[in-house]
Scaffold this motif. Structure first.
Motif, PDB file in Angstrom:
ATOM      1  N   GLY A 156       0.812  -1.221   0.000  1.00 53.67           N
ATOM      2  CA  GLY A 156       0.000   0.000   0.000  1.00 53.67           C
ATOM      3  C   GLY A 156       0.840   1.264   0.000  1.00 53.67           C
ATOM      4  O   GLY A 156       0.357   2.339  -0.354  1.00 53.67           O
ATOM      5  N   HIS A 157       2.117   1.113   0.401  1.00 50.06           N
ATOM      6  CA  HIS A 157       2.973   2.300   0.505  1.00 50.06           C
ATOM      7  C   HIS A 157       4.137   2.259  -0.462  1.00 50.06           C
ATOM      8  O   HIS A 157       5.275   2.570  -0.128  1.00 50.06           O
ATOM      9  CB  HIS A 157       3.407   2.495   1.962  1.00 50.06           C
ATOM     10  N   VAL A 158       3.828   1.817  -1.675  1.00 45.35           N
ATOM     11  CA  VAL A 158       4.721   2.018  -2.814  1.00 45.35           C
ATOM     12  C   VAL A 158       3.939   2.909  -3.785  1.00 45.35           C
ATOM     13  O   VAL A 158       2.715   2.961  -3.735  1.00 45.35           O
ATOM     14  CB  VAL A 158       5.134   0.681  -3.488  1.00 45.35           C
ATOM     15  N   PRO A 159       4.628   3.615  -4.673  1.00 46.24           N
ATOM     16  CA  PRO A 159       3.905   4.508  -5.594  1.00 46.24           C
ATOM     17  C   PRO A 159       2.996   3.727  -6.545  1.00 46.24           C
ATOM     18  O   PRO A 159       3.370   2.641  -7.003  1.00 46.24           O
ATOM     19  CB  PRO A 159       5.023   5.203  -6.374  1.00 46.24           C
ATOM     20  N   LEU A 160       1.805   4.287  -6.822  1.00 42.19           N
ATOM     21  CA  LEU A 160       0.935   3.667  -7.827  1.00 42.19           C
ATOM     22  C   LEU A 160       1.633   3.758  -9.182  1.00 42.19           C
ATOM     23  O   LEU A 160       2.026   4.842  -9.605  1.00 42.19           O
ATOM     24  CB  LEU A 160      -0.406   4.402  -7.886  1.00 42.19           C
ATOM     25  N   PRO A 161       1.811   2.605  -9.884  1.00 40.22           N
ATOM     26  CA  PRO A 161       2.549   2.662 -11.158  1.00 40.22           C
ATOM     27  C   PRO A 161       1.686   3.123 -12.336  1.00 40.22           C
ATOM     28  O   PRO A 161       0.460   3.044 -12.282  1.00 40.22           O
ATOM     29  CB  PRO A 161       2.994   1.209 -11.345  1.00 40.22           C
ATOM     30  N   TRP A 162       2.375   3.578 -13.377  1.00 44.99           N
ATOM     31  CA  TRP A 162       1.752   3.943 -14.660  1.00 44.99           C
ATOM     32  C   TRP A 162       0.536   4.853 -14.487  1.00 44.99           C
ATOM     33  O   TRP A 162      -0.545   4.575 -15.014  1.00 44.99           O
ATOM     34  CB  TRP A 162       1.384   2.668 -15.448  1.00 44.99           C
ATOM     35  N   ARG A 163       0.761   5.921 -13.749  1.00 46.79           N
ATOM     36  CA  ARG A 163      -0.321   6.888 -13.519  1.00 46.79           C
ATOM     37  C   ARG A 163      -0.791   7.512 -14.833  1.00 46.79           C
ATOM     38  O   ARG A 163       0.005   7.725 -15.749  1.00 46.79           O
ATOM     39  CB  ARG A 163       0.171   8.014 -12.604  1.00 46.79           C
ATOM     40  N   THR A 164      -2.077   7.834 -14.874  1.00 53.67           N
ATOM     41  CA  THR A 164      -2.623   8.582 -16.003  1.00 53.67           C
ATOM     42  C   THR A 164      -3.396   9.764 -15.404  1.00 53.67           C
ATOM     43  O   THR A 164      -3.715   9.755 -14.207  1.00 53.67           O
ATOM     44  CB  THR A 164      -3.599   7.723 -16.830  1.00 53.67           C
ATOM     45  N   PRO A 165      -3.727  10.746 -16.223  1.00 53.06           N
ATOM     46  CA  PRO A 165      -4.501  11.883 -15.699  1.00 53.06           C
ATOM     47  C   PRO A 165      -5.828  11.429 -15.062  1.00 53.06           C
ATOM     48  O   PRO A 165      -6.321  12.069 -14.129  1.00 53.06           O
ATOM     49  CB  PRO A 165      -4.745  12.748 -16.939  1.00 53.06           C
ATOM     50  N   GLY A 176       2.914   9.865   4.874  1.00 54.24           N
ATOM     51  CA  GLY A 176       3.698  11.081   4.648  1.00 54.24           C
ATOM     52  C   GLY A 176       4.290  11.181   3.248  1.00 54.24           C
ATOM     53  O   GLY A 176       4.758  12.245   2.854  1.00 54.24           O
ATOM     54  N   ARG A 177       4.267  10.078   2.494  1.00 50.51           N
ATOM     55  CA  ARG A 177       4.800  10.106   1.149  1.00 50.51           C
ATOM     56  C   ARG A 177       3.685  10.476   0.161  1.00 50.51           C
ATOM     57  O   ARG A 177       2.532  10.543   0.542  1.00 50.51           O
ATOM     58  CB  ARG A 177       5.432   8.752   0.800  1.00 50.51           C
ATOM     59  N   ILE A 178       4.059  10.691  -1.073  1.00 51.95           N
ATOM     60  CA  ILE A 178       3.081  11.172  -2.055  1.00 51.95           C
ATOM     61  C   ILE A 178       2.813  10.101  -3.105  1.00 51.95           C
ATOM     62  O   ILE A 178       3.756   9.495  -3.623  1.00 51.95           O
ATOM     63  CB  ILE A 178       3.588  12.472  -2.725  1.00 51.95           C
ATOM     64  N   GLY A 179       1.514   9.903  -3.412  1.00 50.79           N
ATOM     65  CA  GLY A 179       1.150   9.054  -4.535  1.00 50.79           C
ATOM     66  C   GLY A 179       1.163   7.565  -4.253  1.00 50.79           C
ATOM     67  O   GLY A 179       1.195   6.753  -5.183  1.00 50.79           O
ATOM     68  N   CYS A 180       1.116   7.176  -2.965  1.00 49.06           N
ATOM     69  CA  CYS A 180       1.097   5.741  -2.636  1.00 49.06           C
ATOM     70  C   CYS A 180      -0.153   5.066  -3.207  1.00 49.06           C
ATOM     71  O   CYS A 180      -1.199   5.699  -3.396  1.00 49.06           O
ATOM     72  CB  CYS A 180       1.074   5.534  -1.119  1.00 49.06           C
ATOM     73  N   VAL A 181      -0.039   3.750  -3.421  1.00 46.44           N
ATOM     74  CA  VAL A 181      -1.159   2.906  -3.845  1.00 46.44           C
ATOM     75  C   VAL A 181      -2.383   3.153  -2.947  1.00 46.44           C
ATOM     76  O   VAL A 181      -3.521   3.270  -3.429  1.00 46.44           O
ATOM     77  CB  VAL A 181      -0.715   1.423  -3.782  1.00 46.44           C
ATOM     78  N   GLU A 182      -2.143   3.268  -1.625  1.00 48.25           N
ATOM     79  CA  GLU A 182      -3.255   3.445  -0.678  1.00 48.25           C
ATOM     80  C   GLU A 182      -4.094   4.692  -0.981  1.00 48.25           C
ATOM     81  O   GLU A 182      -5.305   4.689  -0.755  1.00 48.25           O
ATOM     82  CB  GLU A 182      -2.690   3.522   0.749  1.00 48.25           C
ATOM     83  N   THR A 183      -3.453   5.747  -1.511  1.00 50.68           N
ATOM     84  CA  THR A 183      -4.195   6.989  -1.747  1.00 50.68           C
ATOM     85  C   THR A 183      -5.222   6.855  -2.873  1.00 50.68           C
ATOM     86  O   THR A 183      -6.111   7.683  -2.996  1.00 50.68           O
ATOM     87  CB  THR A 183      -3.242   8.162  -2.089  1.00 50.68           C
ATOM     88  N   VAL A 184      -5.104   5.806  -3.686  1.00 51.25           N
ATOM     89  CA  VAL A 184      -6.063   5.598  -4.783  1.00 51.25           C
ATOM     90  C   VAL A 184      -6.967   4.393  -4.507  1.00 51.25           C
ATOM     91  O   VAL A 184      -8.157   4.410  -4.810  1.00 51.25           O
ATOM     92  CB  VAL A 184      -5.324   5.395  -6.132  1.00 51.25           C
TER      93      VAL A 184
END
Ligand SMILES: [Zn+2]
Length: 300
Positions: A156-165, A176-184
């Motif tokens: 949950g606390h690695v960046p979500l890959p292959w982001r799109t708009p 505290g990090r930005i863009g983690c899997v958990e945030t989506v």
């Protein structure tokens, strides 16, 4: 017989399982707010189950929303601060007069599902928990893989890959990090995704209900959420290549989630047609205590 206890922030739920995984007895109480009372409540749950079943000396496992420090043997649990830095397994073992095993609740979830749940028979299982947060656990041939830092499975606390708009702008995570899997992928993440895509502010259960009723905007959001889950799990598949992924937590009830992820996994994983089974959890909210009982393998 084995006893499993789910020690949560609001309740303590415990179950006695027979060798076949059948339930002999269960009990439930409110979680006290201090350490000594929590120890007493855990011991009380064991006594109650043994009284109900007539068995004595059963092995005891405990699931909790935190980790056991591999070096210190003490608990780290932000949601149960009165347990933090305490040697709970040793103290409970002294109270009960028998060894006690403790594990993270997402690990217990994965173990329960791997032994006799939705992933029964699979050698390597990844348990993915989607709820208020996003957690996970890894089970290999019936044993939890905790990791050197007790962090294995914390996808949950690695960046979500292959982001799109369409995913919306990256958000600051609880860690505290930005863009983690958990945030989506969490419940709040799904609500935010729906607001981004449709302009409507709805909760995750409302979005699911509207999708079932045929609402197009809700269906588009669930489609994007499933796509994000497929991307996140593709990283897990490339790294661990589990035989099965079991999806649990409140969001596992989203309509069509596992089928949608299965259909998309090949777009993102390195194998174009992965054999990985993506399945919904069998035991739901019972998996913490069932998995805790499984911390003692059958042969012990
Ligand atoms: Zn995070």
């Amino acid at each position: 017989m084995r006893i499993g206890i789910d020690l949560g922030g609001t309740k303590i739920a415990a179950v006695a399982l027979d060798p076949g995984g059948g339930e002999c007895a269960r009990t439930r109480t409110t979680t006290p707010r201090d350490y000594e009372s929590t120890l007493a409540a855990l011991a009380g749950a064991v006594a109650e189950l043994e009284h109900a079943t007539g068995a004595t000396g059963a092995p005891v496992g405990v699931s909790l929303p935190g980790i056991v420090d591999p070096a210190e043997g003490t608990v780290r649990a932000v949601n149960l601060p009165w347990l933090d830095h305490r040697p709970l397994a040793d103290d409970l073992a002294a109270t009960l007069g028998r060894p006690v095993r403790i594990a993270n609740d997402a690990n217990c979830f994965a173990l329960s599902e791997a032994v006799d749940g939705a992933a029964a028979g699979a050698a390597v299982v990844f348990g993915a928990v989607l709820g208020t947060g996003v957690g996970g656990g890894i089970v290999v041939r019936g044993l939890i893989l905790p990791g050197a830092n007790a962090l294995a499975g914390e996808w949950g606390h690695v960046p979500l890959p292959w982001r799109t708009p369409a995913d919306g702008p990256p958000q600051v995570c609880a860690c505290g990090r930005i863009g983690c899997v958990e945030t989506v992928l969490s419940g709040a993440g799904l609500a935010r995704l729906h607001a981004h895509l449709s302009g409507q502010r709805l909760t995750a259960p409302d979005i699911a209900a509207r999708a079932v009723a045929g609402d197009t905007a809700a269906r588009v959001t669930l489609d994007r959420h499933a796509d994000a889950l497929a991307r996140a799990l593709a990283g897990v598949v490339n790294l661990l290549d589990p035989d099965a992924v079991v999806v649990g937590g409140g969001l596992s009830a989203l309509p069509g989630l596992c089928a949608a992820v299965s259909a998309r996994l090949g777009r993102y994983a390195l194998a174009p047609a992965p054999r990985t089974r993506i399945v919904t959890a069998r035991f739901g909210g019972e998996s913490g205590m069932r998995g805790a009982a499984r911390l003692w393998p059958q042969e012990s």
